[in-house]
Scaffold this motif. Structure first.
Motif, PDB file in Angstrom:
ATOM      1  N   LEU A  70      26.275 -33.785  24.132  1.00  0.00           N
ATOM      2  CA  LEU A  70      25.440 -32.756  23.515  1.00  0.00           C
ATOM      3  C   LEU A  70      24.073 -33.312  23.142  1.00  0.00           C
ATOM      4  CD1 LEU A  70      25.047 -29.939  22.321  1.00  0.00           C
ATOM      5  CD2 LEU A  70      26.280 -30.696  20.279  1.00  0.00           C
ATOM      6  N   ALA A  71      24.058 -34.540  22.655  1.00  0.00           N
ATOM      7  CA  ALA A  71      22.801 -35.155  22.217  1.00  0.00           C
ATOM      8  C   ALA A  71      21.835 -35.404  23.367  1.00  0.00           C
ATOM      9  CB  ALA A  71      23.091 -36.465  21.490  1.00  0.00           C
ATOM     10  N   THR A  72      22.339 -35.440  24.595  1.00  0.00           N
ATOM     11  CA  THR A  72      21.436 -35.654  25.733  1.00  0.00           C
ATOM     12  C   THR A  72      20.550 -34.438  25.987  1.00  0.00           C
ATOM     13  OG1 THR A  72      22.948 -34.776  27.435  1.00  0.00           O
ATOM     14  CG2 THR A  72      23.169 -37.118  26.843  1.00  0.00           C
ATOM     15  N   GLY A  73      20.993 -33.264  25.536  1.00  0.00           N
ATOM     16  CA  GLY A  73      20.222 -32.049  25.772  1.00  0.00           C
ATOM     17  C   GLY A  73      20.261 -31.572  27.209  1.00  0.00           C
ATOM     18  N   HIS A  74      21.122 -32.150  28.024  1.00  0.00           N
ATOM     19  CA  HIS A  74      21.218 -31.741  29.429  1.00  0.00           C
ATOM     20  C   HIS A  74      21.611 -30.262  29.498  1.00  0.00           C
ATOM     21  CE1 HIS A  74      22.664 -31.435  33.559  1.00  0.00           C
ATOM     22  NE2 HIS A  74      22.053 -32.583  33.819  1.00  0.00           N
ATOM     23  N   PRO A  75      20.903 -29.458  30.280  1.00  0.00           N
ATOM     24  CA  PRO A  75      21.159 -28.014  30.258  1.00  0.00           C
ATOM     25  C   PRO A  75      22.581 -27.623  30.649  1.00  0.00           C
ATOM     26  CG  PRO A  75      19.678 -28.615  32.049  1.00  0.00           C
ATOM     27  CD  PRO A  75      19.790 -29.806  31.165  1.00  0.00           C
ATOM     28  N   GLU A  76      23.209 -28.389  31.514  1.00  0.00           N
ATOM     29  CA  GLU A  76      24.576 -28.066  31.924  1.00  0.00           C
ATOM     30  C   GLU A  76      25.603 -28.802  31.072  1.00  0.00           C
ATOM     31  OE1 GLU A  76      27.842 -26.463  33.828  1.00  0.00           O
ATOM     32  OE2 GLU A  76      25.742 -25.855  33.962  1.00  0.00           O
ATOM     33  N   TYR A  77      25.477 -30.111  31.001  1.00  0.00           N
ATOM     34  CA  TYR A  77      26.546 -30.897  30.380  1.00  0.00           C
ATOM     35  C   TYR A  77      26.498 -30.876  28.857  1.00  0.00           C
ATOM     36  CZ  TYR A  77      27.066 -32.147  35.205  1.00  0.00           C
ATOM     37  OH  TYR A  77      27.238 -32.068  36.565  1.00  0.00           O
TER      38      TYR A  77
END
Length: 265
Positions: A70-77
């Protein structure tokens, strides 16, 4: 290990191990990918690690991995990770944590997950008895761009409005939903719209009786109301309506109602 296996991308290798039941092996590969803060597959690996660890029974470690994704901010993951957290909290009955996680899904903003998050938030608000929030979230789900989810949200909102005596508003919601609903959702929406119209009809018949009219018109309204109410599961109310007409002090009206009451006997 063959050369082809050595050349297998780590994510694929982890997936194959997990499919074979080697959760420890899969977790080891995924944890190594997650440990690289600059790795291109870190977000996806973190979600995979969360799933594997949960299957292994390590719930808290799974949540830590999901939070990393969640902390990565990746739109999918990141969106998948927030959904993973939210669903787990819901299963445990931890409503506030689930609510925060679903709101995190909205914060990520990935279109494919936003409608589901609004539906989930509506579900949590229903359990908490917060009807204003339920309506707000269902309307947001209807406007989120997913016709299937929008139709489902419209049905839930229409049910809510009907339960609270607002059949006109329910009908408006359903009519709007029918404009964009997938074909498979149309029959259910139309049935629900018919129910809303039945409730509207009952209200109109009741008002006609309440405000008074000539005996023939009042008797017709009483009959229509009494014959419609059982369709909504209100047979006792129908009996009271018949009694009101049959025992009315206006003998002309009572006689008209009596004729209508006995004509199917």
């Amino acid at each position: 290990m063959t050369s082809s296996e050595l050349e297998t991308p780590p994510l694929d290798a982890a997936r194959r191990l997990a499919e074979r039941g080697d959760l420890d092996g899969a977790a080891a590969i995924l944890a190594e990918l997650v440990a690289d803060p600059h790795g291109p597959d870190r977000a996806q690996a973190a979600v995979g690690l969360a799933v594997v660890l949960e299957e292994r029974g390590d719930v808290e470690a799974a949540r830590a991995a999901a939070r990393t994704a969640l902390a990565t901010g990746h739109p999918e993951y990141a969106a998948q990770a927030a959904c993973h957290l939210a669903q787990g909290f819901e299963r445990e009955g931890r409503a506030e944590q689930a609510r925060a996680a679903w709101q995190a899904v909205l914060g990520v903003g990935t279109a494919a997950y936003v409608p589901l998050a609004h539906l989930a938030l509506a579900r949590l608000a229903t359990a908490a008895g917060n009807l204003d929030e339920v309506e707000q979230e269902l309307r947001a789900a209807m406007e989120s761009g997913d016709p299937g989810v929008g139709a489902r949200a419209a049905q839930e909102l229409a049910d809510l409005l009907l339960e609270h005596g607002e059949p006109g508003a329910a009908a408006d919601v359903l009519l709007d939903a029918l404009e964009e609903a997938p074909a498979e959702e149309v029959p259910g929406l139309r049935v629900q719209l018919g129910i809303a119209h039945l409730e509207l009809a009952c209200a109109e018949f009741a008002e006609s009786v309440e405000y008074g009219a000539d005996p023939q018109t009042s008797a017709l309204a009483i009959e229509l109301l009494a014959r419609t109410l059982p369709l909504r599961g209100r047979a006792d109310d129908a009996g009271r309506v018949w009694s009101y007409g049959l025992e009315h002090e206006d003998q002309t009206l009572a006689a008209e109602v009596r004729l209508r009451y006995h004509r199917d006997a």
